[in-house]
Design a protein around this motif. Structure first.
Motif, short mmCIF file in Angstrom:
data_model
loop_
_atom_site.label_atom_id
_atom_site.label_comp_id
_atom_site.label_asym_id
_atom_site.label_seq_id
_atom_site.Cartn_x
_atom_site.Cartn_y
_atom_site.Cartn_z
N GLY A 1 30.91 45.10 35.27
CA GLY A 1 32.04 44.46 34.72
C GLY A 1 31.73 42.95 35.21
N ASP A 2 32.84 42.10 34.81
CA ASP A 2 32.69 40.68 35.18
C ASP A 2 33.96 40.15 35.67
N VAL A 3 34.02 38.84 36.15
CA VAL A 3 35.38 38.44 36.67
C VAL A 3 36.57 38.18 35.62
N ALA A 4 35.96 37.93 34.29
CA ALA A 4 36.95 37.92 33.34
C ALA A 4 37.49 39.13 32.74
N SER A 5 36.97 40.20 32.97
CA SER A 5 37.62 41.54 32.89
C SER A 5 38.69 41.92 33.81
N LYS A 6 38.22 41.35 35.16
CA LYS A 6 38.90 41.76 36.22
C LYS A 6 40.44 40.99 36.05
N LEU A 7 40.15 39.64 35.68
CA LEU A 7 41.48 38.85 35.45
C LEU A 7 42.45 39.24 34.37
N GLN A 8 41.81 39.85 33.33
CA GLN A 8 42.72 40.44 32.45
C GLN A 8 43.54 41.70 32.92
N TYR B 1 45.50 45.50 38.81
CA TYR B 1 46.05 44.30 39.98
C TYR B 1 47.43 43.87 39.74
N THR B 2 48.13 43.49 40.87
CA THR B 2 49.34 42.89 40.81
C THR B 2 49.50 41.71 41.35
N LEU B 3 49.92 40.61 41.11
CA LEU B 3 50.28 39.16 41.47
C LEU B 3 51.65 38.79 41.61
N TYR B 4 51.86 38.41 43.02
CA TYR B 4 53.30 38.29 43.27
C TYR B 4 53.15 36.77 43.77
N VAL B 5 53.97 36.10 43.18
CA VAL B 5 54.18 34.47 43.33
C VAL B 5 55.30 34.02 43.74
N GLY B 6 55.50 33.14 44.94
CA GLY B 6 56.73 32.56 45.23
C GLY B 6 56.78 31.22 45.24
N LEU C 1 47.03 50.43 42.67
CA LEU C 1 46.86 51.89 43.23
C LEU C 1 46.86 51.84 44.81
N SER C 2 46.11 51.23 45.38
CA SER C 2 45.86 51.41 46.86
C SER C 2 46.61 50.32 47.72
N GLY C 3 47.23 49.42 46.98
CA GLY C 3 47.95 48.48 47.78
C GLY C 3 47.26 47.42 48.44
N ALA C 4 45.93 47.42 48.37
CA ALA C 4 44.93 46.62 49.18
C ALA C 4 44.92 45.00 48.74
N THR C 5 45.09 44.21 49.64
CA THR C 5 45.37 42.73 49.36
C THR C 5 43.90 42.32 48.91
N ILE C 6 43.65 41.75 47.82
CA ILE C 6 42.51 41.40 47.26
C ILE C 6 42.27 39.66 47.25
N ASN D 1 40.99 30.33 42.31
CA ASN D 1 40.97 31.04 43.90
C ASN D 1 41.04 32.52 43.69
N ILE D 2 41.80 33.11 42.66
CA ILE D 2 41.40 34.58 42.39
C ILE D 2 40.26 34.89 41.76
N ALA D 3 39.70 34.11 40.91
CA ALA D 3 38.18 34.35 40.40
C ALA D 3 37.19 34.29 41.33
N ALA D 4 37.46 33.30 42.30
CA ALA D 4 36.45 33.12 43.49
C ALA D 4 36.48 34.50 44.42
N ALA D 5 37.73 34.76 44.68
CA ALA D 5 37.82 36.24 45.39
C ALA D 5 37.18 37.31 44.85
N PHE D 6 37.19 37.36 43.56
CA PHE D 6 36.69 38.62 42.68
C PHE D 6 35.20 38.53 42.96
N ALA D 7 34.77 37.24 42.72
CA ALA D 7 33.13 36.99 42.54
C ALA D 7 32.57 37.26 44.05
N GLY D 8 33.43 36.81 44.91
CA GLY D 8 33.01 36.78 46.43
C GLY D 8 33.15 38.43 46.98
N LYS D 9 33.80 39.26 46.25
CA LYS D 9 33.72 40.42 47.02
C LYS D 9 32.56 41.26 46.20
N SER D 10 31.89 40.92 45.07
CA SER D 10 30.97 41.63 44.60
C SER D 10 29.72 41.60 45.33
#
Length: 179
Positions: free
Chosen positions: A43-50, A84-89, A123-128, A170-179
């Motif tokens: 995959g790619d970062v764009a598909s993960k962001l979607q 993925y689920t995004l929580y923002v305060g 599914l897992s609740g792991a923080t990305i 920042n989220i895109a960089a986190a996805f790219a950094g985990k690859s």
């Protein structure tokens, strides 16, 4: 005609330039495009962001931010099953740094919004990704009340857009950094 001094200075610069060029070529393979294909899981970062679901964000600035993030993550409008689920305060404040000495009224205002966000795997609740972002937009205040309200709202919209860009990057960089 070249003088002896210019030939010597060229001779000293040549090894330095060659070293810099060699260093650039050696590091060229280390860079990875942010939105390029991922090595882990395909995959790619764009598909993960979607595949990010945004939990509704309270207040007016939250509404603007949520809309900006929705469009930034999945501007195509295609329905993608959320993984993925995004929580923002949000924390918002308005400051008036300049006061007119004659009237005692503020002549400008600054809308400051701080956002804390957490992206988790559904599914897992792991923080990305987890982080904070802060932006500030200034506006001029006048004696016209409606103009002040509209200028303040425009500053909120600018802040929400800038926050959306920061969080998305920042989220895109986190996805790219985990690859």
């Amino acid at each position: 005609m070249l003088s002896l001094k210019s030939m010597i200075s060229r001779g000293k610069r040549l090894p330095g330039c060659a070293l810099a060029a060699a260093l650039c070529f050696a590091l060229a393979g280390c860079l990875q495009p942010l939105y390029g294909p991922l090595s882990e899981g395909g995959g790619d970062v764009a598909s993960k962001l979607q595949a990010i679901r945004i939990v509704p964000i309270s207040n007016r600035s939250g509404h603007y931010l949520e809309n900006d993030l929705r469009f930034g993550f999945n501007g195509t409008g295609a329905h993608v099953e959320p993984r993925y689920t995004l929580y923002v305060g949000l924390a918002e404040s308005v400051r008036s740094p300049l006061i007119d000495t004659v009237t005692g009224y503020p002549t400008s205002g600054t809308v400051v919004i701080a956002a804390t966000y957490t992206l988790t795997e559904t599914l897992s609740g792991a923080t990305i990704a987890k982080g904070t972002a802060t932006v500030a937009s200034s506006y001029d205040r006048t004696s016209q009340r409606y103009a002040n309200v509209r200028a303040s709202r425009d500053a909120e919209i600018r802040d929400a857009h800038l926050l959306g860009e920061q969080i998305r990057t920042n989220i895109a960089a986190a996805f790219a950094g985990k690859s």
